[in-house]
Design an enzyme around this catalytic site. Structure first.
Site, short mmCIF file in Angstrom:
data_model
loop_
_atom_site.label_atom_id
_atom_site.label_comp_id
_atom_site.label_asym_id
_atom_site.label_seq_id
_atom_site.Cartn_x
_atom_site.Cartn_y
_atom_site.Cartn_z
N HIS A 90 34.54 29.10 46.71
CA HIS A 90 33.42 28.20 47.04
C HIS A 90 32.46 28.99 47.94
O HIS A 90 31.96 30.02 47.54
CB HIS A 90 34.02 26.96 47.70
CG HIS A 90 33.11 25.78 47.86
ND1 HIS A 90 31.84 25.73 47.33
CD2 HIS A 90 33.29 24.59 48.51
CE1 HIS A 90 31.29 24.56 47.65
NE2 HIS A 90 32.15 23.86 48.37
N HIS A 147 30.56 29.53 37.39
CA HIS A 147 30.41 28.27 38.12
C HIS A 147 31.07 27.16 37.32
O HIS A 147 31.02 27.18 36.09
CB HIS A 147 28.92 27.94 38.33
CG HIS A 147 28.70 26.95 39.41
ND1 HIS A 147 28.77 25.60 39.17
CD2 HIS A 147 28.47 27.10 40.73
CE1 HIS A 147 28.57 24.96 40.31
NE2 HIS A 147 28.38 25.84 41.27
N ASP A 193 25.47 32.69 45.13
CA ASP A 193 25.99 33.61 46.13
C ASP A 193 25.77 35.07 45.77
O ASP A 193 26.01 35.95 46.60
CB ASP A 193 27.50 33.37 46.32
CG ASP A 193 27.74 32.07 47.04
OD1 ASP A 193 26.92 31.71 47.89
OD2 ASP A 193 28.74 31.40 46.73
N1 CMC Z 1 35.05 36.92 36.87
C1 CMC Z 1 35.84 37.07 35.78
N2 CMC Z 1 36.30 36.05 35.03
C2 CMC Z 1 35.96 34.82 35.41
C3 CMC Z 1 35.14 34.58 36.53
C4 CMC Z 1 34.67 35.68 37.27
N3 CMC Z 1 33.88 35.53 38.34
N4 CMC Z 1 34.93 33.25 36.68
C5 CMC Z 1 35.62 32.67 35.69
N5 CMC Z 1 36.23 33.61 34.93
C6 CMC Z 1 37.03 33.36 33.71
C7 CMC Z 1 38.41 32.85 34.05
O1 CMC Z 1 39.35 33.90 34.16
C8 CMC Z 1 38.71 31.94 32.89
O2 CMC Z 1 39.11 32.73 31.79
P1 CMC Z 1 40.18 32.13 30.72
O3 CMC Z 1 39.50 30.93 30.11
O4 CMC Z 1 40.38 33.26 29.76
O5 CMC Z 1 41.39 31.77 31.49
C9 CMC Z 1 37.34 31.35 32.52
O6 CMC Z 1 36.37 32.31 33.00
C10 CMC Z 1 37.07 30.01 33.19
O7 CMC Z 1 37.32 30.15 34.57
P2 CMC Z 1 37.91 28.99 35.47
O8 CMC Z 1 38.51 29.57 36.70
O9 CMC Z 1 38.77 28.10 34.63
O10 CMC Z 1 36.57 28.22 35.82
P3 CMC Z 1 36.35 27.21 37.00
O11 CMC Z 1 35.25 26.34 36.61
O12 CMC Z 1 37.64 26.57 37.39
O13 CMC Z 1 35.93 28.17 38.23
C11 CMC Z 1 34.67 29.42 39.75
C12 CMC Z 1 34.64 28.33 38.67
C13 CMC Z 1 33.31 29.44 40.46
C14 CMC Z 1 35.74 29.10 40.80
C15 CMC Z 1 34.94 30.80 39.08
O14 CMC Z 1 33.93 31.09 38.15
C16 CMC Z 1 35.07 31.93 40.09
O15 CMC Z 1 36.16 32.13 40.65
N6 CMC Z 1 33.93 32.69 40.37
C17 CMC Z 1 33.96 33.71 41.38
C18 CMC Z 1 33.81 33.07 42.75
C19 CMC Z 1 32.38 32.60 43.01
O16 CMC Z 1 31.42 33.31 42.79
N7 CMC Z 1 32.26 31.37 43.57
C20 CMC Z 1 30.99 30.80 43.96
C21 CMC Z 1 30.61 29.59 43.17
S1 CMC Z 1 28.90 29.14 43.43
C22 CMC Z 1 28.82 28.66 45.06
C23 CMC Z 1 29.47 27.37 45.30
O17 CMC Z 1 29.02 26.36 44.73
O18 CMC Z 1 30.42 27.33 46.09
#
Ligand code: CMC
Length: 427
Positions: A265, A306, A363
């Site tokens: 987050h 996201h 971010d």
């Molecule tokens: N790098 C590589 N792979 C990724 C990433 C990433 N940054 N983000 C998601 N994926 C992949 C993940 O491995 C998954 O693959 P699979 O379907 O093969 O298992 C797929 O994409 C979907 O990911 P998820 O974790 O199920 O998606 P989510 O909606 O639960 O998570 C997230 C969203 C923001 C937590 C995630 O994209 C992430 O960890 N990003 C990096 C951290 C980040 O930049 N966070 C800031 C978010 S914006 C500011 C805020 O609002 O807080």
């Protein structure tokens, strides 16, 4: 609300009608409340498909990269409004008139000072404490100072608590920084505006005059504004859940700060910069992109992806423009920017990121701006918290002003079934 219904039959029998509600825009929702009477719950880990509340504050269309606050697009607000005006908008749902804006700015200015006793809280922390740890503590501690405004059923109390939180957050954030570097706390100045004051409290010291650079103040204000609200994200949902119990607003915002801290987050802005430093050189980007794609490696590209945006994060677009303006103003040629730009380009062209719709989020560029302004990495998430405060408090207020239930999710239990206790000598 509409007459539409969904019908759910359990194993083809006992069909029940579930009402469908429509918002002003966005997907319809199915009211699953009646399921409980069938002895069933819905199962939705991570609340991926669950609308936990009704809200009028913010709308996101993640597929099209749209973010609206009370109907106003974020790019228009970023270009034409400012942070405090946006705070008002989130709270009241309308833009302030000229007079309302003037008096709001004044009232915020006159609440920026903190009770002197609060300084003792800071002194209880180790000098190397993370400023987010300090912020969680001192914001929660505000509830011990404002007994006069803790009646959450009283509209005036809610409003003065919101003003206190928005006004004092920059003072507390700057104090957390000053404490960590061993410099004396700097008191706010009423002749400066909100953002100028924050930069002044961060960077001035008693030994020499400090002039706030207007370009940097504008960029900082934009960073606050771009973070101001994002509907039911993890920290806002935390604030709502804590608030649903009747807890006071200072305690609820402190809970929100704790939820924000995680790297998935608000902690991501700090993690982005750490990642760019770790990459260190454009030649190593491929290696890190390969790691991000490797299922057996927990590494993720910070600042990408996201839960809601499956298109460009509209905040990231404004942030990128702001980064360019700040770096130009300061004449900074940051090698990390070159890494960030190349990383963005590679990721946007890579099949893995395209297929999973992983775009740069808010971010990704904010850290570059904050670093150029001279803000240390450990303060990045604090800045996010400062910016998100009006969103948290507006959501809390919206919930408390209407009838609401205590937030209490259910579960799918997979532990042992009932069994008899075995005395220790027989185990
Ligand atoms: N790098 C590589 N792979 C990724 C990433 C990433 N940054 N983000 C998601 N994926 C992949 C993940 O491995 C998954 O693959 P699979 O379907 O093969 O298992 C797929 O994409 C979907 O990911 P998820 O974790 O199920 O998606 P989510 O909606 O639960 O998570 C997230 C969203 C923001 C937590 C995630 O994209 C992430 O960890 N990003 C990096 C951290 C980040 O930049 N966070 C800031 C978010 S914006 C500011 C805020 O609002 O807080």
């Amino acid at each position: 609300m509409s007459d539409k219904k969904a019908t759910l039959a359990i194993e083809g029998e006992n069909a029940i009608d579930l009402p469908i509600y429509s918002g002003t825009i966005g997907p319809d929702v199915v009211d699953v409340g009646a399921l409980t009477s069938q002895g069933m719950f819905t199962y939705d880990p991570g609340f991926v498909s669950t609308a936990a509340c009704e809200s009028k504050i913010t709308y996101i269309d993640g597929g099209n990269g749209i973010l609206l606050h009370a109907g106003y697009p974020i790019d228009q607000l970023a270009e034409q409004s400012d942070f405090l005006e946006t705070c008002w908008l989130l709270w009241y749902g309308e833009l302030p008139t000229k007079d309302e804006k003037e008096s709001f700015l004044k009232v915020i200015t006159y609440h920026t000072m903190i009770h002197d006793q609060m300084t003792s809280f800071f002194k209880g922390f180790r000098r190397d404490a993370h400023p987010m740890a300090i912020l969680c503590g001192v914001v929660g501690a505000l509830s011990a100072f404002y007994h006069d405004s803790l009646d959450i059923t009283n509209e005036k109390h809610r409003s003065i608590s919101a003003i206190r939180l928005i006004a004092k957050m920059p003072t507390l954030a700057a104090m957390a920084y000053k404490y960590s570097i061993g410099e004396p706390f700097v008191y706010p100045r009423n002749d400066l505006d909100y953002t100028e004051n924050f930069l002044y409290m961060m960077f001035s010291n008693p030994c020499e005059p400090y002039e706030v650079n207007p370009v940097l103040a504008k960029a900082m204000d934009k960073i606050f504004l771009l973070h101001a609200d994002h509907e039911q994200n993890a920290s806002t949902s935390t604030v709502r859940l804590a608030g649903s119990t009747g807890a006071n607003p200072f305690a609820c915002i402190s809970a929100g700060i704790a939820a924000l801290w995680g790297p998935s987050h608000g902690g991501a802005n700090e993690a982005v910069l750490n990642m760019l430093n770790e990459i260190g050189d454009v030649s190593r980007i491929d290696e890190f992109v390969a790691r991000a794609k490797d299922k057996n490696d927990p590494f993720r590209l910070m600042g990408f992806g996201h839960r809601v945006y499956k298109n460009f994060d509209p905040r990231a677009k404004v942030m990128k423009k702001t980064a360019d303006a700040v770096l130009k103003e300061l004449g900074v040629d940051d090698p990390l920017l070159a890494i960030a730009q190349r990383l963005e380009q590679i990721a946007l062209e890579d099949e893995y990121f395209i297929e999973k719709k992983l775009y740069p989020n808010v971010d990704f560029y904010s850290g570059i701006i904050l670093k150029a302004i001279g803000i240390p990495t450990s303060m990045f998430t604090v800045i996010f918290a400062l910016g998100r405060t009006p969103g948290w408090i507006a959501h809390w207020h919206e919930m408390i002003s209407h009838s609401h239930k205590i937030g209490r999710p259910r579960q799918l239990y997979t532990g042992p079934v009932q069994r008899d206790f075995v005395p220790v000598e027989k185990r």
